[in-house]
Design a protein around this motif. Structure first.
Motif, PDB file in Angstrom:
ATOM      1  N   ILE A  29      -3.335  62.200 -50.091  1.00  0.00           N
ATOM      2  CA  ILE A  29      -2.569  62.428 -51.322  1.00  0.00           C
ATOM      3  C   ILE A  29      -3.178  61.625 -52.463  1.00  0.00           C
ATOM      4  O   ILE A  29      -3.388  62.140 -53.569  1.00  0.00           O
ATOM      5  N   ARG A  30      -3.480  60.366 -52.191  1.00  0.00           N
ATOM      6  CA  ARG A  30      -4.044  59.500 -53.229  1.00  0.00           C
ATOM      7  C   ARG A  30      -5.373  60.049 -53.761  1.00  0.00           C
ATOM      8  O   ARG A  30      -5.648  59.984 -54.956  1.00  0.00           O
ATOM      9  N   ASP A  31      -6.185  60.624 -52.877  1.00  0.00           N
ATOM     10  CA  ASP A  31      -7.517  61.081 -53.257  1.00  0.00           C
ATOM     11  C   ASP A  31      -7.562  62.542 -53.708  1.00  0.00           C
ATOM     12  O   ASP A  31      -8.607  63.015 -54.141  1.00  0.00           O
ATOM     13  N   ASP A  32      -6.456  63.243 -53.610  1.00  0.00           N
ATOM     14  CA  ASP A  32      -6.415  64.666 -53.969  1.00  0.00           C
ATOM     15  C   ASP A  32      -6.401  64.832 -55.489  1.00  0.00           C
ATOM     16  O   ASP A  32      -5.463  64.394 -56.156  1.00  0.00           O
ATOM     17  N   PRO A  33      -7.416  65.481 -56.040  1.00  0.00           N
ATOM     18  CA  PRO A  33      -7.441  65.653 -57.500  1.00  0.00           C
ATOM     19  C   PRO A  33      -6.323  66.566 -58.008  1.00  0.00           C
ATOM     20  O   PRO A  33      -5.994  66.543 -59.194  1.00  0.00           O
ATOM     21  N   ARG A  34      -5.722  67.360 -57.130  1.00  0.00           N
ATOM     22  CA  ARG A  34      -4.633  68.248 -57.536  1.00  0.00           C
ATOM     23  C   ARG A  34      -3.277  67.552 -57.520  1.00  0.00           C
ATOM     24  O   ARG A  34      -2.295  68.096 -58.019  1.00  0.00           O
ATOM     25  N   ALA A  35      -3.199  66.365 -56.951  1.00  0.00           N
ATOM     26  CA  ALA A  35      -1.931  65.626 -56.894  1.00  0.00           C
ATOM     27  C   ALA A  35      -1.567  65.134 -58.296  1.00  0.00           C
ATOM     28  O   ALA A  35      -2.436  64.779 -59.085  1.00  0.00           O
ATOM     29  N   THR A  36      -0.288  65.139 -58.563  1.00  0.00           N
ATOM     30  CA  THR A  36       0.166  64.648 -59.870  1.00  0.00           C
ATOM     31  C   THR A  36       0.027  63.121 -59.900  1.00  0.00           C
ATOM     32  O   THR A  36      -0.011  62.472 -58.852  1.00  0.00           O
ATOM     33  N   PRO A  37      -0.042  62.561 -61.100  1.00  0.00           N
ATOM     34  CA  PRO A  37      -0.119  61.102 -61.189  1.00  0.00           C
ATOM     35  C   PRO A  37       1.046  60.405 -60.473  1.00  0.00           C
ATOM     36  O   PRO A  37       0.867  59.359 -59.849  1.00  0.00           O
ATOM     37  N   GLY A  38       2.231  60.997 -60.545  1.00  0.00           N
ATOM     38  CA  GLY A  38       3.395  60.405 -59.880  1.00  0.00           C
ATOM     39  C   GLY A  38       3.242  60.406 -58.366  1.00  0.00           C
ATOM     40  O   GLY A  38       3.599  59.441 -57.691  1.00  0.00           O
ATOM     41  N   GLU A  39       2.713  61.507 -57.829  1.00  0.00           N
ATOM     42  CA  GLU A  39       2.489  61.591 -56.379  1.00  0.00           C
ATOM     43  C   GLU A  39       1.452  60.567 -55.936  1.00  0.00           C
ATOM     44  O   GLU A  39       1.606  59.909 -54.910  1.00  0.00           O
ATOM     45  N   ARG A  40       0.402  60.456 -56.730  1.00  0.00           N
ATOM     46  CA  ARG A  40      -0.657  59.495 -56.387  1.00  0.00           C
ATOM     47  C   ARG A  40      -0.131  58.056 -56.440  1.00  0.00           C
ATOM     48  O   ARG A  40      -0.441  57.247 -55.566  1.00  0.00           O
TER      49      ARG A  40
END
Length: 51
Positions: A29-40
């Motif tokens: 999740i942290r490394d996923d470029p599609r994750a939102t800033p909040g998710e990261r």
């Protein structure tokens, strides 16, 4: 080794595998470029708690 000791050892091994799986998922999740800033951010917070 008694039956109870084997059960406890198996339970500890299971908990460690589960923890490692959670950490791996949070890294994804942290490394996923599609994750939102909040998710990261939430993934980073949880990783800090687990590690």
């Amino acid at each position: 080794m008694t039956k109870e000791e084997r059960r406890q050892r198996a339970e500890r091994a299971h908990q460690e595998r589960e923890r490692e799986a959670q950490i791996a998922a949070l890294h994804q999740i942290r490394d996923d470029p599609r994750a939102t800033p909040g998710e990261r951010l939430e993934a980073v917070k949880l990783l800090l708690e687990l590690e």
